[in-house]
Design a protein around this motif. Structure first.
Motif, PDB file in Angstrom:
ATOM      1  N   CYS A  66       0.800  -1.236   0.000  1.00  0.00           N
ATOM      2  CA  CYS A  66       0.000   0.000   0.000  1.00  0.00           C
ATOM      3  C   CYS A  66       0.827   1.278   0.000  1.00  0.00           C
ATOM      4  O   CYS A  66       0.318   2.342  -0.349  1.00  0.00           O
ATOM      5  CB  CYS A  66      -0.916   0.028   1.225  1.00  0.00           C
ATOM      6  SG  CYS A  66      -1.850  -1.494   1.490  1.00  0.00           S
ATOM      7  N   SER A  67       2.069   1.193   0.419  1.00  0.00           N
ATOM      8  CA  SER A  67       2.857   2.402   0.661  1.00  0.00           C
ATOM      9  C   SER A  67       3.235   3.156  -0.608  1.00  0.00           C
ATOM     10  O   SER A  67       3.483   4.361  -0.547  1.00  0.00           O
ATOM     11  CB  SER A  67       4.115   2.075   1.455  1.00  0.00           C
ATOM     12  OG  SER A  67       4.981   1.249   0.703  1.00  0.00           O
ATOM     13  N   ALA A  85       1.635   5.948   6.032  1.00  0.00           N
ATOM     14  CA  ALA A  85       0.179   6.030   5.837  1.00  0.00           C
ATOM     15  C   ALA A  85      -0.333   7.467   5.857  1.00  0.00           C
ATOM     16  O   ALA A  85      -1.524   7.699   6.037  1.00  0.00           O
ATOM     17  CB  ALA A  85      -0.571   5.167   6.861  1.00  0.00           C
ATOM     18  N   GLU A  86       0.549   8.433   5.625  1.00  0.00           N
ATOM     19  CA  GLU A  86       0.157   9.847   5.620  1.00  0.00           C
ATOM     20  C   GLU A  86      -0.317  10.314   4.242  1.00  0.00           C
ATOM     21  O   GLU A  86      -0.617  11.486   4.054  1.00  0.00           O
ATOM     22  CB  GLU A  86       1.308  10.726   6.109  1.00  0.00           C
ATOM     23  CG  GLU A  86       1.632  10.567   7.576  1.00  0.00           C
ATOM     24  CD  GLU A  86       0.513  11.027   8.518  1.00  0.00           C
ATOM     25  OE1 GLU A  86      -0.360  11.805   8.100  1.00  0.00           O
ATOM     26  OE2 GLU A  86       0.526  10.592   9.680  1.00  0.00           O
ATOM     27  N   GLY A  87      -0.371   9.406   3.282  1.00  0.00           N
ATOM     28  CA  GLY A  87      -0.856   9.738   1.952  1.00  0.00           C
ATOM     29  C   GLY A  87       0.202  10.432   1.114  1.00  0.00           C
ATOM     30  O   GLY A  87       1.273  10.798   1.613  1.00  0.00           O
ATOM     31  N   ILE A  88      -0.092  10.581  -0.145  1.00  0.00           N
ATOM     32  CA  ILE A  88       0.765  11.305  -1.079  1.00  0.00           C
ATOM     33  C   ILE A  88      -0.140  12.305  -1.781  1.00  0.00           C
ATOM     34  O   ILE A  88      -1.039  11.916  -2.542  1.00  0.00           O
ATOM     35  CB  ILE A  88       1.451  10.353  -2.079  1.00  0.00           C
ATOM     36  CG1 ILE A  88       2.360   9.381  -1.315  1.00  0.00           C
ATOM     37  CG2 ILE A  88       2.239  11.152  -3.128  1.00  0.00           C
ATOM     38  CD1 ILE A  88       3.002   8.308  -2.161  1.00  0.00           C
ATOM     39  N   GLU A  89       0.079  13.585  -1.465  1.00  0.00           N
ATOM     40  CA  GLU A  89      -0.789  14.638  -1.977  1.00  0.00           C
ATOM     41  C   GLU A  89      -0.908  14.548  -3.493  1.00  0.00           C
ATOM     42  O   GLU A  89       0.074  14.393  -4.207  1.00  0.00           O
ATOM     43  CB  GLU A  89      -0.244  16.011  -1.570  1.00  0.00           C
ATOM     44  CG  GLU A  89      -1.222  17.129  -1.807  1.00  0.00           C
ATOM     45  CD  GLU A  89      -0.772  18.459  -1.219  1.00  0.00           C
ATOM     46  OE1 GLU A  89      -1.205  19.482  -1.756  1.00  0.00           O
ATOM     47  OE2 GLU A  89       0.004  18.449  -0.252  1.00  0.00           O
ATOM     48  N   GLY A  90      -2.145  14.614  -3.981  1.00  0.00           N
ATOM     49  CA  GLY A  90      -2.410  14.537  -5.408  1.00  0.00           C
ATOM     50  C   GLY A  90      -2.512  13.118  -5.936  1.00  0.00           C
ATOM     51  O   GLY A  90      -2.936  12.906  -7.066  1.00  0.00           O
ATOM     52  N   PRO A 108      -4.407  10.213   2.894  1.00  0.00           N
ATOM     53  CA  PRO A 108      -3.813   9.597   4.078  1.00  0.00           C
ATOM     54  C   PRO A 108      -4.774   8.576   4.685  1.00  0.00           C
ATOM     55  O   PRO A 108      -5.990   8.792   4.720  1.00  0.00           O
ATOM     56  CB  PRO A 108      -3.610  10.778   5.030  1.00  0.00           C
ATOM     57  CG  PRO A 108      -4.603  11.792   4.597  1.00  0.00           C
ATOM     58  CD  PRO A 108      -4.760  11.609   3.120  1.00  0.00           C
ATOM     59  N   LEU A 109      -4.216   7.480   5.140  1.00  0.00           N
ATOM     60  CA  LEU A 109      -5.008   6.498   5.873  1.00  0.00           C
ATOM     61  C   LEU A 109      -4.841   6.712   7.373  1.00  0.00           C
ATOM     62  O   LEU A 109      -5.647   6.232   8.156  1.00  0.00           O
ATOM     63  CB  LEU A 109      -4.606   5.082   5.474  1.00  0.00           C
ATOM     64  CG  LEU A 109      -4.817   4.776   3.989  1.00  0.00           C
ATOM     65  CD1 LEU A 109      -4.345   3.371   3.654  1.00  0.00           C
ATOM     66  CD2 LEU A 109      -6.252   4.996   3.565  1.00  0.00           C
ATOM     67  N   HIS A 110      -3.783   7.425   7.742  1.00  0.00           N
ATOM     68  CA  HIS A 110      -3.628   7.857   9.132  1.00  0.00           C
ATOM     69  C   HIS A 110      -4.440   9.140   9.259  1.00  0.00           C
ATOM     70  O   HIS A 110      -3.983  10.227   8.931  1.00  0.00           O
ATOM     71  CB  HIS A 110      -2.159   8.083   9.482  1.00  0.00           C
ATOM     72  CG  HIS A 110      -1.967   8.485  10.898  1.00  0.00           C
ATOM     73  ND1 HIS A 110      -1.247   9.578  11.273  1.00  0.00           N
ATOM     74  CD2 HIS A 110      -2.455   7.945  12.044  1.00  0.00           C
ATOM     75  CE1 HIS A 110      -1.270   9.703  12.578  1.00  0.00           C
ATOM     76  NE2 HIS A 110      -2.003   8.723  13.071  1.00  0.00           N
ATOM     77  N   THR A 160     -14.290  11.442  -6.000  1.00  0.00           N
ATOM     78  CA  THR A 160     -13.665  12.540  -5.290  1.00  0.00           C
ATOM     79  C   THR A 160     -13.945  12.389  -3.805  1.00  0.00           C
ATOM     80  O   THR A 160     -15.091  12.145  -3.417  1.00  0.00           O
ATOM     81  CB  THR A 160     -14.220  13.891  -5.784  1.00  0.00           C
ATOM     82  OG1 THR A 160     -13.939  14.007  -7.175  1.00  0.00           O
ATOM     83  CG2 THR A 160     -13.584  15.051  -5.047  1.00  0.00           C
ATOM     84  N   ILE A 161     -12.904  12.510  -2.994  1.00  0.00           N
ATOM     85  CA  ILE A 161     -13.080  12.496  -1.546  1.00  0.00           C
ATOM     86  C   ILE A 161     -12.234  13.613  -0.946  1.00  0.00           C
ATOM     87  O   ILE A 161     -11.307  14.129  -1.577  1.00  0.00           O
ATOM     88  CB  ILE A 161     -12.701  11.138  -0.908  1.00  0.00           C
ATOM     89  CG1 ILE A 161     -11.219  10.822  -1.121  1.00  0.00           C
ATOM     90  CG2 ILE A 161     -13.589  10.022  -1.417  1.00  0.00           C
ATOM     91  CD1 ILE A 161     -10.732   9.637  -0.323  1.00  0.00           C
ATOM     92  N   ASN A 162     -12.573  13.956   0.288  1.00  0.00           N
ATOM     93  CA  ASN A 162     -11.801  14.935   1.036  1.00  0.00           C
ATOM     94  C   ASN A 162     -11.172  14.217   2.214  1.00  0.00           C
ATOM     95  O   ASN A 162     -11.834  13.455   2.913  1.00  0.00           O
ATOM     96  CB  ASN A 162     -12.709  16.070   1.525  1.00  0.00           C
ATOM     97  CG  ASN A 162     -11.916  17.118   2.274  1.00  0.00           C
ATOM     98  OD1 ASN A 162     -11.570  16.935   3.432  1.00  0.00           O
ATOM     99  ND2 ASN A 162     -11.634  18.218   1.606  1.00  0.00           N
ATOM    100  N   ALA A 163      -9.878  14.459   2.398  1.00  0.00           N
ATOM    101  CA  ALA A 163      -9.167  13.860   3.530  1.00  0.00           C
ATOM    102  C   ALA A 163      -8.241  14.905   4.132  1.00  0.00           C
ATOM    103  O   ALA A 163      -7.411  15.485   3.419  1.00  0.00           O
ATOM    104  CB  ALA A 163      -8.377  12.638   3.082  1.00  0.00           C
ATOM    105  N   LYS A 164      -8.410  15.151   5.405  1.00  0.00           N
ATOM    106  CA  LYS A 164      -7.597  16.127   6.134  1.00  0.00           C
ATOM    107  C   LYS A 164      -7.574  17.481   5.429  1.00  0.00           C
ATOM    108  O   LYS A 164      -6.544  18.120   5.304  1.00  0.00           O
ATOM    109  CB  LYS A 164      -6.179  15.603   6.350  1.00  0.00           C
ATOM    110  CG  LYS A 164      -6.069  14.453   7.325  1.00  0.00           C
ATOM    111  CD  LYS A 164      -4.608  14.138   7.611  1.00  0.00           C
ATOM    112  CE  LYS A 164      -4.450  13.140   8.718  1.00  0.00           C
ATOM    113  NZ  LYS A 164      -3.034  12.853   9.006  1.00  0.00           N
TER     114      LYS A 164
END
Length: 143
Positions: free
Chosen positions: A31-32, A39-44, A48-50, A77-81
């Motif tokens: 997943c990384s 797990a902080e995600g990659i912008e764009g 993030p899953l954290h 489309t989703i919004n996260a943090k």
């Protein structure tokens, strides 16, 4: 056990990956590349899953949500943090063994102190009949 049998058993055990039961190692392996090693995600690219706020808001739906996303993928489309992820396309990960998906989900849930991780039966159920992406987005929105 004689010496040869003991050596054979030790060789067999050493051939088993050390991370076989480790959800974090399985997460990094599978997943990384999209969600980041932490797990902080990659912008764009991928959210993030954290994200304790999300998982705590999902409450008892956290198990259904993560099992559904892992087995059926997610698009839209989703919004996260506070960031919008447009045109998100996560492919289903149903090719990964259900027990390993359960370990990965357990790791993600543990990062977020969420209500519950899915059991293997739920993962198998969603592999056989994946939730729609709309249904998953609705769970995420609390609908």
């Amino acid at each position: 056990m004689n010496g040869r049998a003991l050596l054979a058993a030790l060789a067999l055990c050493s051939a088993i990956p050390a991370f076989a039961d480790d959800g974090q190692a399985l997460f990094v392996q599978n997943c990384s590349s999209c969600h980041g090693a932490d797990a902080e995600g990659i912008e764009g690219l991928a959210p993030p899953l954290h994200n304790p706020e999300l998982w705590q808001a999902l409450g008892e739906n956290s198990a259904r949500y993560i099992a559904g996303v892992m087995t059926g993928g997610l698009s839209g489309t989703i919004n996260a943090k506070g960031l919008d992820y447009f045109g998100l396309v996560m492919p289903p990960q149903s090719h990964i063994d259900s027990a390993d998906l359960q370990r990965i989900a357990g790791y993600v849930i543990s990062l977020n102190e969420a209500a519950a991780a899915p059991d293997q039966a739920l993962i198998d159920q969603f592999k056989a009949a994946p939730l729609t992406h709309k249904a998953l987005r609705d769970i995420r929105k609390g609908n």
